[in-house]
Scaffold this motif. Sequence first.
Motif, PDB file in Angstrom:
ATOM      1  N   MET A   1      43.446   4.727  52.544  1.00  0.00           N
ATOM      2  CA  MET A   1      44.345   3.623  52.196  1.00  0.00           C
ATOM      3  C   MET A   1      44.795   3.765  50.744  1.00  0.00           C
ATOM      4  O   MET A   1      44.008   4.147  49.889  1.00  0.00           O
ATOM      5  CB  MET A   1      43.642   2.272  52.400  1.00  0.00           C
ATOM      6  N   SER A   2      46.056   3.461  50.495  1.00  0.00           N
ATOM      7  CA  SER A   2      46.615   3.591  49.160  1.00  0.00           C
ATOM      8  C   SER A   2      47.439   2.356  48.820  1.00  0.00           C
ATOM      9  O   SER A   2      48.078   1.760  49.697  1.00  0.00           O
ATOM     10  CB  SER A   2      47.503   4.841  49.088  1.00  0.00           C
ATOM     11  N   ARG A   3      47.434   1.969  47.568  1.00  0.00           N
ATOM     12  CA  ARG A   3      48.320   0.906  47.072  1.00  0.00           C
ATOM     13  C   ARG A   3      49.612   1.564  46.625  1.00  0.00           C
ATOM     14  O   ARG A   3      49.593   2.495  45.810  1.00  0.00           O
ATOM     15  CB  ARG A   3      47.658   0.168  45.909  1.00  0.00           C
ATOM     16  N   ALA A   4      50.729   1.113  47.164  1.00  0.00           N
ATOM     17  CA  ALA A   4      51.981   1.825  46.911  1.00  0.00           C
ATOM     18  C   ALA A   4      53.171   0.887  46.960  1.00  0.00           C
ATOM     19  O   ALA A   4      53.111  -0.217  47.535  1.00  0.00           O
ATOM     20  CB  ALA A   4      52.162   2.933  47.946  1.00  0.00           C
ATOM     21  N   ILE A   5      54.268   1.333  46.364  1.00  0.00           N
ATOM     22  CA  ILE A   5      55.563   0.689  46.586  1.00  0.00           C
ATOM     23  C   ILE A   5      56.132   1.283  47.868  1.00  0.00           C
ATOM     24  O   ILE A   5      56.265   2.501  47.996  1.00  0.00           O
ATOM     25  CB  ILE A   5      56.513   0.927  45.408  1.00  0.00           C
ATOM     26  N   LEU A   6      56.451   0.437  48.819  1.00  0.00           N
ATOM     27  CA  LEU A   6      56.970   0.890  50.112  1.00  0.00           C
ATOM     28  C   LEU A   6      58.400   0.407  50.268  1.00  0.00           C
ATOM     29  O   LEU A   6      58.688  -0.793  50.119  1.00  0.00           O
ATOM     30  CB  LEU A   6      56.103   0.360  51.250  1.00  0.00           C
ATOM     31  N   LEU A   7      59.288   1.335  50.572  1.00  0.00           N
ATOM     32  CA  LEU A   7      60.689   1.012  50.823  1.00  0.00           C
ATOM     33  C   LEU A   7      60.937   0.992  52.321  1.00  0.00           C
ATOM     34  O   LEU A   7      60.620   1.957  53.026  1.00  0.00           O
ATOM     35  CB  LEU A   7      61.606   2.050  50.170  1.00  0.00           C
ATOM     36  N   THR A   8      61.490  -0.099  52.806  1.00  0.00           N
ATOM     37  CA  THR A   8      61.832  -0.231  54.216  1.00  0.00           C
ATOM     38  C   THR A   8      63.293  -0.629  54.342  1.00  0.00           C
ATOM     39  O   THR A   8      63.910  -1.090  53.387  1.00  0.00           O
ATOM     40  CB  THR A   8      60.950  -1.279  54.916  1.00  0.00           C
ATOM     41  N   GLY A   9      63.836  -0.466  55.549  1.00  0.00           N
ATOM     42  CA  GLY A   9      65.234  -0.804  55.790  1.00  0.00           C
ATOM     43  C   GLY A   9      66.049   0.444  56.003  1.00  0.00           C
ATOM     44  O   GLY A   9      65.646   1.356  56.728  1.00  0.00           O
ATOM     45  N   ASP A  10      67.190   0.519  55.307  1.00  0.00           N
ATOM     46  CA  ASP A  10      68.055   1.689  55.381  1.00  0.00           C
ATOM     47  C   ASP A  10      68.905   1.728  54.127  1.00  0.00           C
ATOM     48  O   ASP A  10      68.657   0.990  53.178  1.00  0.00           O
ATOM     49  CB  ASP A  10      68.928   1.655  56.645  1.00  0.00           C
ATOM     50  N   ARG A  11      69.927   2.589  54.135  1.00  0.00           N
ATOM     51  CA  ARG A  11      70.743   2.759  52.926  1.00  0.00           C
ATOM     52  C   ARG A  11      71.614   1.550  52.623  1.00  0.00           C
ATOM     53  O   ARG A  11      72.107   1.398  51.510  1.00  0.00           O
ATOM     54  CB  ARG A  11      71.619   4.001  53.075  1.00  0.00           C
ATOM     55  N   THR A  12      71.838   0.704  53.623  1.00  0.00           N
ATOM     56  CA  THR A  12      72.684  -0.467  53.393  1.00  0.00           C
ATOM     57  C   THR A  12      71.885  -1.682  52.949  1.00  0.00           C
ATOM     58  O   THR A  12      72.436  -2.597  52.336  1.00  0.00           O
ATOM     59  CB  THR A  12      73.470  -0.817  54.671  1.00  0.00           C
ATOM     60  N   ALA A  13      70.602  -1.707  53.276  1.00  0.00           N
ATOM     61  CA  ALA A  13      69.755  -2.843  52.894  1.00  0.00           C
ATOM     62  C   ALA A  13      68.324  -2.346  52.736  1.00  0.00           C
ATOM     63  O   ALA A  13      67.649  -2.064  53.727  1.00  0.00           O
ATOM     64  CB  ALA A  13      69.826  -3.951  53.945  1.00  0.00           C
ATOM     65  N   THR A  14      67.891  -2.231  51.492  1.00  0.00           N
ATOM     66  CA  THR A  14      66.564  -1.704  51.189  1.00  0.00           C
ATOM     67  C   THR A  14      65.667  -2.821  50.671  1.00  0.00           C
ATOM     68  O   THR A  14      66.070  -3.611  49.816  1.00  0.00           O
ATOM     69  CB  THR A  14      66.647  -0.592  50.131  1.00  0.00           C
ATOM     70  N   ARG A  15      64.431  -2.856  51.171  1.00  0.00           N
ATOM     71  CA  ARG A  15      63.444  -3.819  50.704  1.00  0.00           C
ATOM     72  C   ARG A  15      62.276  -3.066  50.090  1.00  0.00           C
ATOM     73  O   ARG A  15      61.708  -2.161  50.705  1.00  0.00           O
ATOM     74  CB  ARG A  15      62.953  -4.691  51.865  1.00  0.00           C
ATOM     75  N   ALA A  16      61.935  -3.407  48.854  1.00  0.00           N
ATOM     76  CA  ALA A  16      60.829  -2.764  48.146  1.00  0.00           C
ATOM     77  C   ALA A  16      59.687  -3.755  48.002  1.00  0.00           C
ATOM     78  O   ALA A  16      59.875  -4.858  47.494  1.00  0.00           O
ATOM     79  CB  ALA A  16      61.288  -2.280  46.774  1.00  0.00           C
ATOM     80  N   THR A  17      58.488  -3.360  48.428  1.00  0.00           N
ATOM     81  CA  THR A  17      57.317  -4.222  48.311  1.00  0.00           C
ATOM     82  C   THR A  17      56.134  -3.400  47.823  1.00  0.00           C
ATOM     83  O   THR A  17      56.026  -2.197  48.106  1.00  0.00           O
ATOM     84  CB  THR A  17      56.948  -4.860  49.663  1.00  0.00           C
ATOM     85  N   LEU A  18      55.245  -4.052  47.100  1.00  0.00           N
ATOM     86  CA  LEU A  18      53.988  -3.440  46.693  1.00  0.00           C
ATOM     87  C   LEU A  18      52.937  -3.828  47.724  1.00  0.00           C
ATOM     88  O   LEU A  18      52.654  -5.017  47.908  1.00  0.00           O
ATOM     89  CB  LEU A  18      53.580  -3.927  45.299  1.00  0.00           C
ATOM     90  N   THR A  19      52.386  -2.839  48.417  1.00  0.00           N
ATOM     91  CA  THR A  19      51.526  -3.133  49.556  1.00  0.00           C
ATOM     92  C   THR A  19      50.516  -2.014  49.758  1.00  0.00           C
ATOM     93  O   THR A  19      50.578  -0.962  49.103  1.00  0.00           O
ATOM     94  CB  THR A  19      52.383  -3.314  50.829  1.00  0.00           C
ATOM     95  N   ASP A  20      49.594  -2.201  50.675  1.00  0.00           N
ATOM     96  CA  ASP A  20      48.657  -1.153  51.071  1.00  0.00           C
ATOM     97  C   ASP A  20      49.277  -0.331  52.193  1.00  0.00           C
ATOM     98  O   ASP A  20      49.854  -0.881  53.137  1.00  0.00           O
ATOM     99  CB  ASP A  20      47.335  -1.759  51.551  1.00  0.00           C
ATOM    100  N   VAL A  21      49.163   0.990  52.087  1.00  0.00           N
ATOM    101  CA  VAL A  21      49.697   1.884  53.120  1.00  0.00           C
ATOM    102  C   VAL A  21      48.604   2.844  53.573  1.00  0.00           C
ATOM    103  O   VAL A  21      47.697   3.189  52.813  1.00  0.00           O
ATOM    104  CB  VAL A  21      50.918   2.684  52.617  1.00  0.00           C
ATOM    105  N   GLU A  22      48.706   3.267  54.821  1.00  0.00           N
ATOM    106  CA  GLU A  22      47.755   4.217  55.392  1.00  0.00           C
ATOM    107  C   GLU A  22      48.309   5.621  55.219  1.00  0.00           C
ATOM    108  O   GLU A  22      49.443   5.916  55.623  1.00  0.00           O
ATOM    109  CB  GLU A  22      47.545   3.916  56.876  1.00  0.00           C
TER     110      GLU A  22
END
Length: 327
Positions: A1-22
């Motif tokens: 598990m890692s703490r990371a900035i995760l980008l979701t969405g696509d090129r038209t609408a991007t959401r950046a969150t600080l979260t735990d990722v596997e």
Amino acid sequence: MSRAILLTGDRTATRATLTDVELPPLADGEVEIRVRYSTLNFKDALAITGRGAIVKTWPMVPGIDLAGTVEASSHPAWRPGDPVVVTGWGLGETIWGGLSTACRLPAAYLLRPPPPFSLRDCMAIGTAGVTATLSVEALRRHGVKPSDGDVLVTGAAGGVGSMAVALLSKLGYAVTASTGRPDQSGYLERLGARRVIDRAELSAPGKPLQSERWSGVVDSVGSHTLANACASTKWYGAVAACGLAQGADFPATVMPFILRGVSLLGINSVFVPNRQRYALWNLLASKLDTQLLASMTSEIGLSEAIDFAPEILAGRVRGRTVVDVSR
């Protein structure tokens, strides 16, 4: 598990969150890295804000640079505890990048930091330093010598520009630094610039062929700035183009190239072979003082990176920004 900035969405609408990722499983030939530092570059800022077509695979962890230590390895060249630095190779675009507390990457992407650089020093250099050094070396290979006259660096107060000013000065060149922030003149002079000019001299549409001013140019701005730089470069001079902060367009004519023999040299630091990367890092280690490097570097925590990204795009950040991913 890692703490990371995760980008979701696509090129038209991007959401950046600080979260735990596997993290994905460790594959053959890969290395797991405990990331200590990353950076925030112009490209990272475009990805985080969704203002540029940077991300090619979704979801994505941004961060085109990282430095840390080996946590686990399936490759014989790397052992737990080894220090590593990685820049480019599609990190933050097609491969999960360095704005994370851990990362798994092919061993072929990893370099050993050259002394005297610490992990933090390596990120103070990062892709910006590699790009600047590639640009300077391209001018030198072309034959641009310190005795040929002034070398122009555009976007000089930014990351690539600051590194280029410092390295060119250390190599004996007379550097003219172009910036839109006159309050940074003292900073640029401390890096080694002999003269500082307002970017307005270069950023508006200009004549296709202008008075000869520069023996060489490192341009991280693009658009009209690049066109004017080419138009005012001396006979058989060269322009290293490595950025597009003003724009990706090139509103120019062929006149500087066919009437003065000016060469336009394209710089891409992403897929540089490791042998060449080591040569670049060793040049920086021999020429760049770590105290000077520290003077062009600020630090933020991973938790601050999302809010900090628009500041970079607005041109309000000086020099290099190191990210301490532990906070």
